[in-house]
Design a protein around this motif. Structure first.
Motif, PDB file in Angstrom:
ATOM      1  N   HIS A   1      64.490   4.289 -13.408  1.00 16.18           N
ATOM      2  CA  HIS A   1      63.234   4.480 -12.685  1.00 16.18           C
ATOM      3  C   HIS A   1      63.344   5.670 -11.739  1.00 16.18           C
ATOM      4  O   HIS A   1      64.441   6.075 -11.347  1.00 16.18           O
ATOM      5  CB  HIS A   1      62.894   3.228 -11.874  1.00 16.18           C
ATOM      6  CG  HIS A   1      62.476   2.070 -12.731  1.00 16.18           C
ATOM      7  ND1 HIS A   1      62.047   0.880 -12.203  1.00 16.18           N
ATOM      8  CD2 HIS A   1      62.416   1.908 -14.073  1.00 16.18           C
ATOM      9  CE1 HIS A   1      61.747   0.036 -13.169  1.00 16.18           C
ATOM     10  NE2 HIS A   1      61.968   0.641 -14.319  1.00 16.18           N
ATOM     11  N   SER A   2      62.205   6.199 -11.353  1.00 16.10           N
ATOM     12  CA  SER A   2      62.174   7.250 -10.336  1.00 16.10           C
ATOM     13  C   SER A   2      62.678   6.699  -9.018  1.00 16.10           C
ATOM     14  O   SER A   2      62.429   5.539  -8.675  1.00 16.10           O
ATOM     15  CB  SER A   2      60.744   7.772 -10.160  1.00 16.10           C
ATOM     16  OG  SER A   2      60.650   8.575  -8.999  1.00 16.10           O
TER      17      SER A   2
ATOM     18  N   GLY B   1      62.010   2.111 -19.263  1.00 16.69           N
ATOM     19  CA  GLY B   1      61.206   1.569 -18.171  1.00 16.69           C
ATOM     20  C   GLY B   1      61.650   0.196 -17.723  1.00 16.69           C
ATOM     21  O   GLY B   1      61.270  -0.265 -16.645  1.00 16.69           O
TER      22      GLY B   1
ATOM     23  N   ARG C   1      61.980   9.805 -19.161  1.00 13.78           N
ATOM     24  CA  ARG C   1      61.687   8.393 -19.421  1.00 13.78           C
ATOM     25  C   ARG C   1      60.552   8.218 -20.426  1.00 13.78           C
ATOM     26  O   ARG C   1      59.701   7.351 -20.281  1.00 13.78           O
ATOM     27  CB  ARG C   1      61.359   7.643 -18.131  1.00 13.78           C
ATOM     28  CG  ARG C   1      62.501   7.606 -17.152  1.00 13.78           C
ATOM     29  CD  ARG C   1      62.278   6.621 -16.047  1.00 13.78           C
ATOM     30  NE  ARG C   1      61.053   6.850 -15.331  1.00 13.78           N
ATOM     31  CZ  ARG C   1      60.107   5.933 -15.168  1.00 13.78           C
ATOM     32  NH1 ARG C   1      60.253   4.733 -15.674  1.00 13.78           N
ATOM     33  NH2 ARG C   1      59.016   6.194 -14.483  1.00 13.78           N
TER      34      ARG C   1
ATOM     35  N   GLY D   1      57.813   0.391  -9.310  1.00  8.92           N
ATOM     36  CA  GLY D   1      56.457   0.684  -9.750  1.00  8.92           C
ATOM     37  C   GLY D   1      55.533   1.179  -8.656  1.00  8.92           C
ATOM     38  O   GLY D   1      54.464   1.707  -8.943  1.00  8.92           O
TER      39      GLY D   1
ATOM     40  N   GLN E   1      64.655   9.977 -12.685  1.00 12.13           N
ATOM     41  CA  GLN E   1      65.564   8.846 -12.863  1.00 12.13           C
ATOM     42  C   GLN E   1      66.567   8.805 -11.710  1.00 12.13           C
ATOM     43  O   GLN E   1      67.287   9.782 -11.490  1.00 12.13           O
ATOM     44  CB  GLN E   1      66.326   8.956 -14.187  1.00 12.13           C
ATOM     45  CG  GLN E   1      65.479   8.797 -15.427  1.00 12.13           C
ATOM     46  CD  GLN E   1      66.333   8.577 -16.667  1.00 12.13           C
ATOM     47  OE1 GLN E   1      67.360   7.934 -16.619  1.00 12.13           O
ATOM     48  NE2 GLN E   1      65.885   9.118 -17.791  1.00 12.13           N
TER      49      GLN E   1
END
Length: 663
Positions: free
Chosen positions: A346-347, A340, A334, A353, A409
């Motif tokens: 995203h993780s 983002g 990423r 976040g 991801q």
């Protein structure tokens, strides 16, 4: 066939039925008023290519003038996955399939692949742990694991489920080589063709090839550490990567006319990448043969020295290949700020976040705990024996790399499904054995049977009743603790994705198709059509498929900056410059939350500090998007409202279409 064989086949049939039922749970959602609405936006572009290929077999869209209007776009997805579905449609339609047949074949294809996945999962578990029970347990978890059910739902037309399937075939072929050395050469050739199918089916194939290459590389090193020969690993690796590199080089150069080393499309990068693995394995394996009998430190030092020299050569002499590999790593980690703004990039541990375990629990449920325990038990057992075999090395690489992928991801959740199913199956069987249901029960049964057969003991009339009660209680507890929550999550997993388009969007795209001027070249998107449509990027694929109109931006994220800038700018002049440059005649807007607008600001280049300040609301309310969508462009005479959807969202119609006519 013996009793155990019949039991295994019966169990696998039952598992397949359960897998089918879970994957068909989306039927009521996908079938809507006599038509098919596909799950997730990417499905609509897959279907565009599939329909084109089925109607013009074997031709397929490789470059599309309906994307990134008016410049067009070279499709990064390799064509084979879509071509295979198109081929089935073409064959079922006897060379002339209609749209409904093609859509049905497309919608059911992920279900078929998902159910077939239980076969390699079964053999992986059986070969890796060398007992049938482990294979059955791995197949069972593959069938009910929410993460795998998600990508194989009816209507989820995407290559993700095929990625997991081909990865499982790569792992299975590797394990067969480890357990059946007499098939070494045949399996090396088979692996090469599995790699080739992957390369021409989905863009992430180099990652899975890397898993196999890394396992072979680690296996050669560990064999040298143990003082064992590694010729079989060397031969298998050279056959697999060498054949695949040679064939892909010929195809990419002479069929796709590739001359560059781009990692995001079919190019010379794929054969170069495979050739790099060929060289790495050749160096590691041949050095091991040359230094056979020498201290391991000598081998390791020599390999490290050659590795450093190779790295410097790659960096200095073959810089384009290095840049291509770096861009791929940047994508996975990423490094691109635009990623983002995309949820699936995203993780899995930081989806919004902040740290949370909710997504990974929802997607993997109780089998995740069994997998962690099973993986730990299996590896510690291998380490205690000091006989770490090639299967354990492969499984460790697969488990750890898959975990790293989802940690970066969550889109790679389907990759992690394979090691979780296999390790979870191992953990389940070990738990059952530990509590006495398994080996002890089987041993007791065999002892009783042998005593009765020898005549030393008479068979008690009620001898089976306590055993049956024990079995029933154990199975009930397993079903309640493990399977019930997992199956429940799998049955409701479709709520975790975007789902099908709303009525508002389907009616809006129908308006574009039926009430706006027809654009040319839809079925042969080589030349540039007459005009384009400005929309948010995540509706681009739907507008192309259902509205049959070109778009500036779509789900490939091309044209995102222009699209985001148009909607977020407060300057009417800037917005008009973008529309004029892009040749747009219509603008499609929708009601969305402020968070989506914040993502658009990030894409357009606005800093995070400004977005998080009080100025954000001023930017939102002064934006062209706000003036057009919420005030119907009353002060902007260049825009005329031509369509509004019936539903009200955010105080206005959910979806609107404006015609742009510059003065």
């Amino acid at each position: 066939m013996n009793i155990k064989g019949r039991w295994t086949i019966g169990a696998l049939i039952g598992i397949a039925i359960a897998a089918l039922a879970l994957r068909l749970s989306s039927l009521p959602t996908v079938f809507y008023q006599g038509s098919i609405r596909f799950l997730e936006p990417d499905a609509y572009y897959h279907m565009r290519r599939i329909i084109h290929a089925a109607e013009n077999f074997p031709d397929i869209i490789l470059s599309d003038s309906y994307i990134n209007y008016p410049y067009g776009f070279e499709i990064g997805w390799p064509p084979l996955f879509d071509q295979m579905i198109a081929a089935f449609s073409w064959a079922l339609g006897l060379g002339n399939p209609d749209i409904h047949l093609i859509e049905m074949v497309g919608a059911v294809s992920p279900v078929v692949i998902g159910v077939l996945m239980i076969i390699p999962a079964f053999f992986i578990g059986k070969l890796l742990f060398e007992r049938t029970e482990y294979g059955v347990a791995a197949a069972l978890f593959t069938a009910i694991l929410p993460a795998h059910v998600l990508v194989s739902l009816f209507g989820f037309v995407d290559h993700h489920v095929f990625e997991t399937f081909l990865l499982s075939l790569m792992v299975l072929v590797y394990l067969l080589m480890v357990r059946r050395l007499e098939w070494l050469y045949h399996l090396g050739v088979i692996q090469a063709f599995v790699i080739l199918i992957a390369l021409y089916s989905f863009p992430s194939a180099p990652i899975y090839c890397g898993i196999i290459g890394l396992a072979l590389f680690a296996g050669i090193i560990i064999r040298q550490w143990k003082g064992e020969a590694s010729r079989d690993l060397l031969v298998f690796g050279l056959l697999s990567f060498g054949i695949a590199a040679l064939i892909s080089a010929l195809i990419n150069r002479f069929v796709f006319c590739a001359t560059n080393l781009q990692a995001d499309s079919l190019s010379l990068f794929q054969p170069a990448y495979l050739a790099a693995w060929f060289c790495i394995l050749a160096i590691a394996g041949l050095l091991a043969l040359y230094l056979s009998g020498r201290p391991f430190t000598v081998y390791l030092g020599s390999l490290a020295g050659i590795g450093i020299a190779g790295f410097l050569t790659l960096f200095l002499a073959t810089r384009p290949l290095w840049d291509a590999i770096s861009s791929g790593l940047t994508y996975v980690t990423r490094g691109d700020p635009i990623l983002g703004t995309i949820v699936e990039a995203h993780s899995i541990f930081f989806p919004e976040g902040s740290f949370t375990l909710a997504p990974i629990w929802d997607l993997f449920s109780v089998p995740l705990l069994l997998a962690i325990a099973g993986f730990g038990i299996y590896i510690s057992y291998q380490w205690q024996k000091r006989e770490i075999d090639d299967g354990a090395i492969l499984f460790s690489v697969l488990f750890l790399v898959s975990f790293v992928l989802v940690a970066f991801q969550m889109r790679f959740l389907y990759v992690f499904a394979l090691p979780i199913a296999v390790a979870g199956g191992y953990g389940l069987v070990r738990v059952l054995m530990y509590v006495g249901f398994g080996e002890q029960l089987t041993a007791s049964h065999h002892k009783e049977k042998a005593a009765i057969a020898s005549g030393k003991r008479k068979k008690p009339e009620n001898s089976q009743k306590p055993v049956k009660k024990h079995v029933s209680l154990a199975l009930s507890l397993v079903a309640l603790i493990i399977f019930a929550p997992t199956v429940y999550s799998a049955a409701h997993i479709q709520t975790a994705i975007a789902g099908t388009p709303t009525d508002d969007w389907m009616m809006a795209t129908a308006f574009l198709k039926e009430e706006t001027p027809v654009t040319s070249y839809y079925d042969d998107p080589v030349l540039t059509p007459e005009y384009g449509v400005m929309s948010l990027w995540y509706w681009g694929n739907l507008i192309i498929y259902s509205g049959e109109r070109p778009v500036v931006s779509n789900n490939f994220q091309t044209g995102m900056v222009d699209s985001a800038t148009f909607f977020t700018t407060g300057s009417v002049a800037v917005a008009q410059e973008i529309l004029d440059r892009r040749g747009c005649r219509y603008v499609v807007t929708e009601s969305f939350r402020p968070g989506s607008f914040a993502n658009l600001l990030l894409i357009s280049g606005v800093s995070q500090d400004i977005i998080q300040s009080e100025a954000f609301w001023e930017i939102l309310e002064s934006s062209v998007y706000y003036q057009i969508h919420y005030f119907d462009a009353e002060d902007l005479p260049e825009y005329s409202l031509v369509y509004r959807s019936p539903s009200i969202l955010g105080g206005t119609n959910a979806v609107k279409i404006f015609e742009y006519q510059p003065a």
